[in-house]
Design a protein around this motif. Structure first.
Motif, PDB file in Angstrom:
ATOM      1  N   TYR A  23       0.834  -1.204   0.000  1.00 58.83           N
ATOM      2  CA  TYR A  23       0.000   0.000   0.000  1.00 58.83           C
ATOM      3  C   TYR A  23       0.873   1.260   0.000  1.00 58.83           C
ATOM      4  O   TYR A  23       0.646   2.185  -0.787  1.00 58.83           O
ATOM      5  N   VAL A  24       1.877   1.298   0.856  1.00 55.60           N
ATOM      6  CA  VAL A  24       2.779   2.453   0.930  1.00 55.60           C
ATOM      7  C   VAL A  24       3.567   2.594  -0.369  1.00 55.60           C
ATOM      8  O   VAL A  24       3.775   3.712  -0.862  1.00 55.60           O
ATOM      9  N   ARG A  27       1.173   4.067  -3.198  1.00 56.44           N
ATOM     10  CA  ARG A  27       0.726   5.447  -3.033  1.00 56.44           C
ATOM     11  C   ARG A  27       1.885   6.424  -2.985  1.00 56.44           C
ATOM     12  O   ARG A  27       1.686   7.622  -2.879  1.00 56.44           O
ATOM     13  N   GLY A  28       3.090   5.937  -3.112  1.00 56.54           N
ATOM     14  CA  GLY A  28       4.286   6.731  -2.879  1.00 56.54           C
ATOM     15  C   GLY A  28       4.535   7.863  -3.843  1.00 56.54           C
ATOM     16  O   GLY A  28       5.222   8.811  -3.498  1.00 56.54           O
ATOM     17  N   HIS A  29       4.020   7.814  -5.049  1.00 53.95           N
ATOM     18  CA  HIS A  29       4.316   8.894  -5.985  1.00 53.95           C
ATOM     19  C   HIS A  29       3.487  10.140  -5.684  1.00 53.95           C
ATOM     20  O   HIS A  29       3.966  11.259  -5.854  1.00 53.95           O
ATOM     21  N   ASN A  30       2.265   9.963  -5.253  1.00 53.43           N
ATOM     22  CA  ASN A  30       1.377  11.101  -5.022  1.00 53.43           C
ATOM     23  C   ASN A  30       1.225  11.471  -3.555  1.00 53.43           C
ATOM     24  O   ASN A  30       0.711  12.532  -3.239  1.00 53.43           O
ATOM     25  N   GLU A  31       1.586  10.613  -2.668  1.00 50.88           N
ATOM     26  CA  GLU A  31       1.442  10.826  -1.228  1.00 50.88           C
ATOM     27  C   GLU A  31       2.759  10.423  -0.565  1.00 50.88           C
ATOM     28  O   GLU A  31       3.633   9.849  -1.203  1.00 50.88           O
ATOM     29  N   PRO A  32       2.908  10.686   0.733  1.00 49.01           N
ATOM     30  CA  PRO A  32       4.119  10.204   1.413  1.00 49.01           C
ATOM     31  C   PRO A  32       4.219   8.680   1.346  1.00 49.01           C
ATOM     32  O   PRO A  32       3.233   7.971   1.504  1.00 49.01           O
ATOM     33  N   GLY A  33       5.377   8.205   1.093  1.00 47.21           N
ATOM     34  CA  GLY A  33       5.607   6.767   0.971  1.00 47.21           C
ATOM     35  C   GLY A  33       6.536   6.515  -0.195  1.00 47.21           C
ATOM     36  O   GLY A  33       7.307   7.366  -0.599  1.00 47.21           O
TER      37      GLY A  33
END
Length: 132
Positions: A23-24, A27-33
């Motif tokens: 999950y992390v 989502r890492g490109h648009n959110e923290p992660g």
């Protein structure tokens, strides 16, 4: 290490850690992660699973050498830069495609490469300290 609590709880921790790490990662490109922190979460879950079971359990769980994960991660990260070069743009200039409205990019390929490198590096280090 003979800990009944760690042995029992690691059966729950491993799948939860792997799911959360994916999950992390996604989502890492648009959110923290991203690949680095996702790889650390996955490696922590695998480490918790392997500590009470030993090095043989780690090898059985991974089915490949942790060093092979490092190599494949490096190859993926390197390959993610090639589409930019083929389109006469700078190396690692990420390219986007929108098949059916779904945004896909070479950024995800790079993040998966980092994810595999981090898992491989942490578990290579850990394997030296596990009992056989």
């Amino acid at each position: 290490m003979n800990s009944l609590i760690l042995l029992t709880s690691s059966r729950i921790v491993l799948p939860v850690a792997i799911l959360f790490s994916v999950y992390v990662l996604l989502r890492g490109h648009n959110e923290p992660g991203g690949g680095f922190i996702g790889g650390l979460i996955a490696a922590a879950g695998i480490a918790v699973h392997s500590l009470p079971r030993g090095r043989n359990a780690l090898v059985r769980l991974l089915r490949v050498s942790p060093k092979a994960l490092i190599g494949s991660g490096l190859m993926l990260a390197l390959l993610s830069g090639l589409p930019g070069l083929l389109l006469a743009e700078p190396f690692l200039q990420h390219q986007w495609a929108f098949p059916g409205g779904l945004p896909l990019s070479t950024t995800l390929v790079f993040d998966v490469g980092v994810y595999l490198c981090v898992i491989g590096a942490v578990l290579t280090f850990l394997a030296y300290y596990l009992e056989a």
